[in-house]
Design a protein around this motif. Structure first.
Motif, PDB file in Angstrom:
ATOM      1  N   THR A  36       0.713   4.662   2.707  1.00 27.20           N
ATOM      2  CA  THR A  36       0.123   5.996   2.794  1.00 27.20           C
ATOM      3  C   THR A  36       0.798   6.807   3.895  1.00 27.20           C
ATOM      4  OG1 THR A  36      -2.018   5.255   1.963  1.00 27.20           O
ATOM      5  CG2 THR A  36      -1.997   7.291   3.225  1.00 27.20           C
TER       6      THR A  36
ATOM      7  N   THR B 121       3.442  10.309   3.502  1.00 25.54           N
ATOM      8  CA  THR B 121       2.745  11.523   3.899  1.00 25.54           C
ATOM      9  C   THR B 121       3.646  12.324   4.821  1.00 25.54           C
ATOM     10  OG1 THR B 121       0.614  10.400   3.787  1.00 25.54           O
ATOM     11  CG2 THR B 121       0.694  12.473   4.997  1.00 25.54           C
TER      12      THR B 121
ATOM     13  N   SER C 212      -0.800  14.897   1.048  1.00 20.20           N
ATOM     14  CA  SER C 212      -1.346  13.545   0.951  1.00 20.20           C
ATOM     15  C   SER C 212      -0.423  12.652   0.155  1.00 20.20           C
ATOM     16  CB  SER C 212      -2.724  13.590   0.290  1.00 20.20           C
ATOM     17  OG  SER C 212      -3.185  12.296   0.049  1.00 20.20           O
TER      18      SER C 212
ATOM     19  N   THR D   9      -1.584   9.459  -0.298  1.00 14.50           N
ATOM     20  CA  THR D   9      -2.483   8.328  -0.449  1.00 14.50           C
ATOM     21  C   THR D   9      -2.388   7.688  -1.819  1.00 14.50           C
ATOM     22  OG1 THR D   9      -4.261   9.853  -1.083  1.00 14.50           O
ATOM     23  CG2 THR D   9      -4.129   9.206   1.236  1.00 14.50           C
TER      24      THR D   9
ATOM     25  N   GLY E  16      -0.250   4.560  -1.666  1.00  8.66           N
ATOM     26  CA  GLY E  16      -0.944   3.396  -1.141  1.00  8.66           C
ATOM     27  C   GLY E  16      -1.904   2.799  -2.146  1.00  8.66           C
TER      28      GLY E  16
ATOM     29  N   SER F  95      -8.262   6.064  -1.208  1.00  6.07           N
ATOM     30  CA  SER F  95      -7.298   7.146  -1.355  1.00  6.07           C
ATOM     31  C   SER F  95      -7.989   8.500  -1.369  1.00  6.07           C
ATOM     32  CB  SER F  95      -6.494   6.948  -2.648  1.00  6.07           C
ATOM     33  OG  SER F  95      -5.537   7.962  -2.796  1.00  6.07           O
TER      34      SER F  95
END
Length: 232
Positions: free
Chosen positions: A31, A35, A40, A42, A45, A107
């Motif tokens: 993440t 970034t 974002s 996320t 991840g 997330s």
């Protein structure tokens, strides 16, 4: 079948802390790595954690069997070998689904933390993250279903070596399939597009789920046949 599944869940509960710790580490690192500028990352991840979950739980359960002699002891219990196999597959699927849901929620919660404006996630963002995480899990599950019969046939250590080679081969095939010079890749990109419609994404994910289910049934049947003739 129920008793076999409960015994598998008892083993999984002992493995949850270590698997969750590794999964959280993967989520945080990927993440942060994806970034930049407040956007974002996320979803990267979440997808990575969803993809790693089936492989981690498969290898962890096989390692537990090998380390504790559980495979030989379990064969003496009043359980049919078919129930043992089905319970192992079901536990992998259930645990992977739980980890994928957790990754998706993490997330979604983390999106405002990596957004400079603090804007919460939108419905479309949530849907895309959920679909991407589910697709990653399903693809990884298909790889696990291909490798799982090896563990019931050869045991943990030998199957681990063979599965690494199998995963490497599948990775090379996937890269060749998704190459820009491959007509299949161009066909898939024409379907998905740069900004795919949610309906299209949902249909692609549903198709992947059907394919994974069919592969699960086949793999379970093969594993059952192999396990029945194995001398424990």
């Amino acid at each position: 079948m129920k008793r076999a599944f409960m015994s598998e869940l008892a083993i999984v509960r002992t493995l949850v802390p270590s698997i969750a710790g590794v999964g959280l580490f993967i989520f945080v690192v990927l993440t942060l790595a994806n970034t930049s500028g407040g956007d974002s990352g996320t979803s990267a991840g979440a997808c990575a954690l969803s993809a790693m979950s089936p492989i981690m739980v498969m290898s962890s359960l096989a390692g537990f069997d090998n380390q504790n002699g559980w495979e030989r002891y379990r064969a003496t219990l009043p359980l049919t070998r078919k129930d043992i196999i089905c319970a192992r597959y079901l536990s992998i699927v259930v645990f992977s689904a739980v980890m994928t849901c957790a990754a998706t929620l993490l997330s979604i919660v983390a999106i405002p933390l990596f957004n400079s404006a603090g804007i919460p996630s939108t419905g479309q963002t949530v849907f895309e993250i959920a679909i991407a995480s589910a697709a990653s899990m399903l693809i990884s599950l298909m790889m696990v279903f291909l490798a799982q019969p090896l563990f019931f046939r050869f045991g943990h250590m030998e199957a681990l070596r063979l599965s690494v080679g199998l995963f490497a081969l599948l990775g090379c095939l996937a890269m060749a399939t998704l190459s820009s010079s491959n007509p299949i890749s161009n066909w898939l990109m024409s379907i998905a597009g740069a900004n795919p419609d949610p309906t299209v994404l949902g249909c692609l994910c549903a198709g992947t789920a059907v394919l994974a289910l069919a592969l699960c049934v086949i793999s379970c049947a093969v594993s059952t046949k192999v396990y029945r003739v194995r001398d424990l």
